[in-house]
Design a protein around this motif. Structure first.
Motif, PDB file in Angstrom:
ATOM      1  N   LEU A 169       2.955  18.843   4.496  1.00 13.19           N
ATOM      2  CA  LEU A 169       3.894  18.524   5.403  1.00 13.19           C
ATOM      3  C   LEU A 169       2.900  18.771   6.871  1.00 13.19           C
ATOM      4  O   LEU A 169       3.009  17.968   7.591  1.00 13.19           O
ATOM      5  N   GLU A 224       2.987   7.319   2.869  1.00 14.33           N
ATOM      6  CA  GLU A 224       3.322   7.090   4.078  1.00 14.33           C
ATOM      7  C   GLU A 224       3.623   5.784   4.894  1.00 14.33           C
ATOM      8  O   GLU A 224       4.431   5.375   5.493  1.00 14.33           O
ATOM      9  N   SER A 233       5.998   8.908  -4.279  1.00 21.69           N
ATOM     10  CA  SER A 233       5.648  10.534  -4.502  1.00 21.69           C
ATOM     11  C   SER A 233       6.164  11.562  -5.171  1.00 21.69           C
ATOM     12  O   SER A 233       5.344  12.292  -5.632  1.00 21.69           O
ATOM     13  N   GLU A 271       5.073  21.937  -2.499  1.00 23.51           N
ATOM     14  CA  GLU A 271       5.142  20.836  -0.943  1.00 23.51           C
ATOM     15  C   GLU A 271       5.952  19.406  -1.805  1.00 23.51           C
ATOM     16  O   GLU A 271       5.985  18.806  -0.848  1.00 23.51           O
ATOM     17  N   TYR A 304       8.429  16.993  -0.839  1.00 27.53           N
ATOM     18  CA  TYR A 304       8.190  15.620  -0.598  1.00 27.53           C
ATOM     19  C   TYR A 304       9.016  15.181  -1.245  1.00 27.53           C
ATOM     20  O   TYR A 304       9.187  13.669  -0.508  1.00 27.53           O
ATOM     21  N   CYS A 321      16.014  19.770  -1.927  1.00 26.57           N
ATOM     22  CA  CYS A 321      14.086  19.544  -0.832  1.00 26.57           C
ATOM     23  C   CYS A 321      14.094  20.874   0.018  1.00 26.57           C
ATOM     24  O   CYS A 321      13.826  21.896   0.913  1.00 26.57           O
ATOM     25  N   ARG A 379      11.285  20.794   9.407  1.00 20.37           N
ATOM     26  CA  ARG A 379      12.039  20.004   8.478  1.00 20.37           C
ATOM     27  C   ARG A 379      13.176  20.476   7.672  1.00 20.37           C
ATOM     28  O   ARG A 379      14.432  19.592   7.211  1.00 20.37           O
TER      29      ARG A 379
END
Length: 595
Positions: free
Chosen positions: A31, A100, A134, A153, A157, A182, A204
């Motif tokens: 993150l 990403e 992911s 994490e 994600y 999440c 987040r």
């Protein structure tokens, strides 16, 4: 060479990463890495294309550093990252950057899909690709060499991107389950680590919460709409969620608009047949309540802009109907001249709402600037707003009030005209006050004093007229406070003016002889001693060069007046007579034989 090429492809050297390296563990601050990269490479301004380019360049650098190239420039050879080759945390970063890149491309297509709807299919493809990467990252993190925090994490994600896919496909139940998973993971992480990391996790969670409530509303939870409206007041749910929230509010108002048929204003009932006007008038009270409950000035400004934009669109729709009505009147034989139609009166009502909202918005901005102006006055080193900024705001307010007095259908409403004139006097007084403040800053005491007297004149006129219109002063600034402030400023101004006039002659009398002596060169005051440090410097003032011009007697001019009356003797006999030689003489003359 781009700026991000200078960034090292290695992970940030946090204490936790150092511990993991010493103990043989693999770790990745997922993150933190994506948030820092997004803020530094375009997402601060919503530039997803720039962030996508950064992800591509970083992927190329990572592959080159790890020696994990996909073939060469002539042939592509696909390679997969497996648990067996997972010897460096940068392999995990490689998969993260792939996810990403696909996500940023999807968000770029999301922006472009507003004008090109076909790009929505490509958007869904890229989102699925990001979710796939992911999921691959989450499977790699199942290796026993990866620490527990990185595993959690990676799961969060993957749940976030999976939820985004279901959200776009309007699969509300699956999206809600993914977002809840999440949210739960990030809440647990926030409670287990340091405060610095907990801030990122809570941010987040705040981003995900509007999506969860929106999914709950679409599933059938009617209580979720209240939570969404509250988030709108606090400025939560930006980007994609903000658009969906506005669409949801419009949809809810559309359902209620069928029951609204008329509106009453200034003692006249007007039927509302335009759907856009019905929706706007239904949401007017909610918008005004939202503005009153706004927690900060930025949110209030955003709500004002939203209300004004809706009002302009509604006025435009009514104006189109007015054009059609005018054409029908031209065709019909019985034209009702002098009477304002219901549609025209509705247009005046909507214009009144727009102008009043403009006045309230500018007044709110003026209050904010006044508070900053007082803070700046207390701290001289801090630079802030000037009185000229407030003058501009009050000019806009007075212009809006001038337009209010010319609305059709209200020319004979004397009460309305008196209310507008009273408001105009109040804002004129405030405008005049800040003009006086601007003159005080440049030490124009007499002009400022005259303007302060004008402010008191306006204020007393408001007090005398407000006795018959008590209801009109509810939303106006307090004139009594302005009078007290002006009186205090007048005394301060008079004291400053007296001090300024007392100090000026004393300084000028002492400095006059000194300045005259210093300005003259040394050769002109040799008999007067004065200690001048410039005489021993690099540019001493010894003599004036170039010297000044001095007046001298001019040379007389003589005019021979007798020459005009003198008769000269004839000289014809002494002038040489040249004979005519014909062609031979001409040729001799050319070659010089006859000379």
């Amino acid at each position: 060479m781009t700026a991000d090429k200078q960034i090292d492809t290695k992970l940030p050297p946090t204490e936790e990463n150092k511990e993991n390296v010493r103990e043989g563990w693999l770790g990745l601050e997922i993150l933190q890495i994506i948030k820092e990269s997004q803020q530094q490479h375009g997402l601060r301004h919503g530039d997803y294309q720039r962030y996508r380019g950064y992800c591509s360049r970083r992927l190329r650098r990572l592959r080159k550093t790890l020696g994990f190239k996909m073939g060469n420039r002539h042939k592509f050879v696909g390679k997969k990252i497996t648990v067996e080759i997972l010897s460096d945390s940068r392999y995990l970063l490689l998969v993260l950057m792939e996810a990403e890149r696909a996500w940023s491309y999807a968000m770029q297509l999301k922006q472009e899909a507003n004008t090109e709807p076909r790009k929505k299919f490509h958007l869904l493809s890229r989102l699925r690709k990001a979710a796939k990467h992911s999921e691959k990252l989450e499977k790699l993190c199942e290796s026993p060499r990866v620490d527990a925090k990185t595993k959690l994490e990676a799961q969060a994600y993957m749940a976030y991107l999976t939820g985004m896919v279901h959200f776009e496909l309007q699969e509300w139940k699956l999206a809600m389950e993914a977002f809840n998973k999440c949210k739960t993971i990030y809440e647990k992480l926030a409670s287990a680590f340091t405060e610095e990391m907990a801030v990122l996790y809570r941010q987040r969670v705040d981003e995900i919460s509007p999506n969860i409530r929106y999914c709950a509303y679409n599933i059938g939870d009617q209580n979720a709409i209240n939570d969404l409206m509250q988030m709108r007041l606090t400025g939560g749910g930006g980007g994609m969620m903000a658009e969906k929230l506005e669409a949801l509010i419009t949809q809810a108002r559309t359902k209620q608009a069928a029951m609204m048929s008329e509106v009453e204003w200034r003692g006249r009932t007007v039927p509302v047949k335009i759907d856009k006007a019905r929706i706007f008038l239904l949401g007017l009270a909610d918008n005004e309540a939202a503005i009153a409950q706004a927690v900060n000035e930025e949110t209030k400004e955003h709500l004002y802009e939203t209300l004004l934009a809706e009002c302009r669109d509604t006025i435009q729709a009514v104006r189109e109907e007015l054009k059609n009505e005018a054409k029908q009147r031209e065709r019909s034989s019985d034209n009702e001249s002098g009477k304002v139609s219901n549609l025209q009166f509705l247009h005046s009502y909507l214009t009144y709402i727009k102008l009043c909202t403009l006045v309230k918005r500018n007044e709110s901005m003026a209050h904010t600037l006044q508070a900053k102006l007082k803070e700046t006055g207390a701290d001289e080193n801090k630079r802030g707003p000037r009185p000229q900024d407030l003058i501009r705001l009050y000019d806009i307010i007075l212009q809006s009030l001038a337009e209010l007095s010319t609305l059709q259908g209200l020319e004979d409403d004397h009460t309305f005209q008196k209310e507008v004139s009273l408001k105009t006097l109040v804002y004129k007084a405030y405008r005049c006050f800040f003009i006086a403040q601007s003159y005080v800053l440049v030490k124009k005491w007499s002009e400022a004093l005259v303007l302060y007297e004008r402010v008191l004149k306006y204020a007393k006129e408001v007090q005398s007229k407000s006795k018959s219109l008590n209801n009109s002063l509810k939303d106006l600034p307090d004139v009594q406070e302005l009078i007290a402030e002006v009186n205090a400023e007048k005394y301060s101004l008079q004291a400053a003016a007296i001090l300024d006039t007392d100090e000026a002659p004393e300084v000028s009398a002492q400095q006059q002889v000194k300045d005259n002596t210093v300005r003259r060169p040394l050769c002109e005051h040799l008999d007067n001693f004065h200690l001048d440090k410039t005489l021993v410097g690099k540019h001493p003032n010894l003599v004036q060069f170039p010297p000044e011009f001095q007046p001298i007697p001019c040379k007389p001019l003589f005019f021979d007046l007798a020459l005009n009356h003198v008769a000269f003797p004839p000289l014809d006999d002494k002038v040489e007579q040249k004979g005519k030689g014909g062609l031979t003489g001409y040729i001799k003359g050319i070659f010089g034989f006859g000379s």
